[in-house]
Design an enzyme around this catalytic site. Structure first.
Site: not given
Length: 487
Positions: A229, A231, A236, A405, A407, A412
């Site tokens: 999952h 991404k 370079d 979407h 996440k 604090d």
């Protein structure tokens, strides 16, 4: 003799055979469940499913519960260890020092949890840019690809065969034609409908593509777990991107069923890039048997910024779930506020208890999720857990403009974890994920600002109204939460 005549004549024999077969299937599957499920609640849930739903329960476990962990995970662990033993040149410059060097003492535990096992230390000198929408994130990613001189490494769960997918593939092909090394890794379930024409286009240009754990494994067994999952985009060895965005038109808000798309993605420059690079290359080595390494891929890092950043990765190939542990510890470490955003919320008992305990001790605990779901079973299961949160004083919000979407977890005003991992069992226990921890008040402040803007476009659940929701809805939520171990 016709079919119906046959059934009528031999009905008692058929029924008896089915009963015997069901007993054998259930018995064998229960043994399988107990051997493979270490989590007690997961084992109980699957055992009840197998016992109470004849044949279908066993089939569901075969498809979703059994990860076929032995061979693929042993191979993944072996490849990861072998890759780490290679000489990575400049990577050592980013990996020296104490796990939490420079981190305030209060957050040292979070740094050590992220570094535990084969994790990465906190690194200073990083420059961070945050994106709260797909358009600027994609523009920045494509600009980085266009400027590549040595290599481009792209890893994604979903790569859509649409205008956005074609745009990215064209950019990769242009790089490959310029003799830039291009490696493209996609998940075979998430990108099940990827165009073979696009893959041929990349190969013809001189790039390479690979599927992570092909959908059909040995003996043509369907693999729906062990999904990658992550991404990640690394250019370079100096610039990297990570977060919640896959590649597709829907992430630009072009899907009318989902509406405007809200996500969080990030761009890194500095020593932390080496962590995302190694995560990608370990996965690539597992998928292709090619092990790029050395200073070409891990150049001596510059220090273009001041942010303390730690790459945290986890997956089913490790008994230690680093992202889950940092989420848990971050919530328990809160003194003022814990703000969580995740489209899917199906927590294990520990995460749920930590949120409830924090709220009951006076911490401002907030959860931001979906108003219009894209997947009904995870949404209904989440609603079951919302009741516990609301009863403890957690503020639950639903984002109304479209798909939420993003996440991340904010604590604090001083610590944040941002990446691909949702607050659910699938992300924290079953999937391969990659997050970044930030020990930087400026980065956290920007994330908090985005969170507060999202709350303005959200509805807050009233605990009394929610408690009076219809019985039909409660029954659906109870049924959906039975699937919690795989959600």
């Amino acid at each position: 003799m016709g079919f119906m005549d046959f059934v009528t004549r031999f009905a008692p024999d058929i029924a008896g055979s089915l009963v015997v077969l069901d007993v054998l299937v259930v018995g064998g599957t229960l043994v399988w469940v107990l051997q493979t499920k270490r989590e007690t609640m997961s084992a109980i849930a699957w055992s009840l499913t197998v016992l109470l739903v004849p044949f279908l329960g066993a089939l569901l476990f075969f498809l979703f519960g059994s990860q076929y962990i032995e061979r693929p995970l042993r191979r993944k662990q072996s490849k990861r260890s072998a890759y780490q033993r290679l000489d990575h040149g400049g990577e050592g410059h980013a990996a020296t020092g104490a796990p939490g060097a420079g981190v305030p003492e209060r957050w040292d535990t979070l740094a050590r949890l992220g570094h535990h096992g084969d994790g990465f230390p906190v690194t200073g000198g990083n420059a961070v840019a945050l994106y709260h929408d797909g358009h600027p994130a994609y523009d920045a990613m494509l600009a980085a690809i266009k400027a590549a001189e040595r290599h481009v490494h792209l890893q994604t769960f979903i790569f859509a065969n649409d205008a956005t997918g074609h745009r990215f593939m064209d950019a990769l092909c242009d790089c490959a034609r310029r003799k830039v090394e291009v490696r493209f890794l996609y998940d075979s379930i998430g990108s099940y409908n990827i165009s073979s024409r696009l893959l041929r286009q990349l190969a013809d240009a001189g790039g390479r593509a690979a599927a992570f754990l092909p959908m059909l494994g040995p003996m043509h067994r369907l693999r729906v777990n062990l999904r990658n999952h992550r991404k990640i985009l690394v250019v370079d060895g100096r610039v990297a991107f990570a977060g919640g965005l896959n590649v597709g038109d829907e992430y630009l808000g072009r899907d009318p069923a989902l509406g405007p798309w809200r996500d969080t993605h990030l761009r890194l420059e500095g020593p932390a890039v080496h962590g995302l690079q190694r995560v990608f290359l370990e996965d690539w080595f597992f998928a292709t048997e090619e092990a790029p390494h050395g200073a070409r891929y891990f150049p001596r890092p510059a220090a273009p910024g001041t942010s303390l950043v730690q790459v945290v990765h986890s997956g089913p190939d490790s008994a230690y779930k680093a992202i889950r542990e940092t989420y848990f510890a971050g919530i328990l470490n809160a003194r003022k506020r814990v703000w969580i955003a995740s489209p899917y919320f199906v927590p294990d008992a520990g995460i749920l208890d930590a949120m409830v305990l924090a709220a009951r001790s006076g911490v401002d605990v907030r959860y931001l999720g979906l108003f219009r779901p894209d997947k009904w079973i995870p949404f209904l299961a989440a609603r079951f857990y919302w009741a516990d949160l609301l009863a403890a004083g957690v503020k639950v919000y639903q984002y109304t403009p479209g798909m939420m979407h993003a996440k991340y977890v904010l604590v604090d005003g001083e610590w944040a974890s941002v990446g691909s991992a949702n607050a659910d069992n699938r992300s924290l226990l079953l999937n391969f994920e990659a997050n970044c921890q930030f020990f930087d008040p400026a980065v956290v402040a920007e994330l908090e600002g985005a969170y507060l803007r999202d709350l303005e476009a959200s509805v807050r659940l009233d605990p009394a109204v929610y408690a009076a929701r219809p019985l039909v809805g409660r029954l659906a939520e109870n049924a959906a939460r039975l699937f919690s171990p795989i959600l």
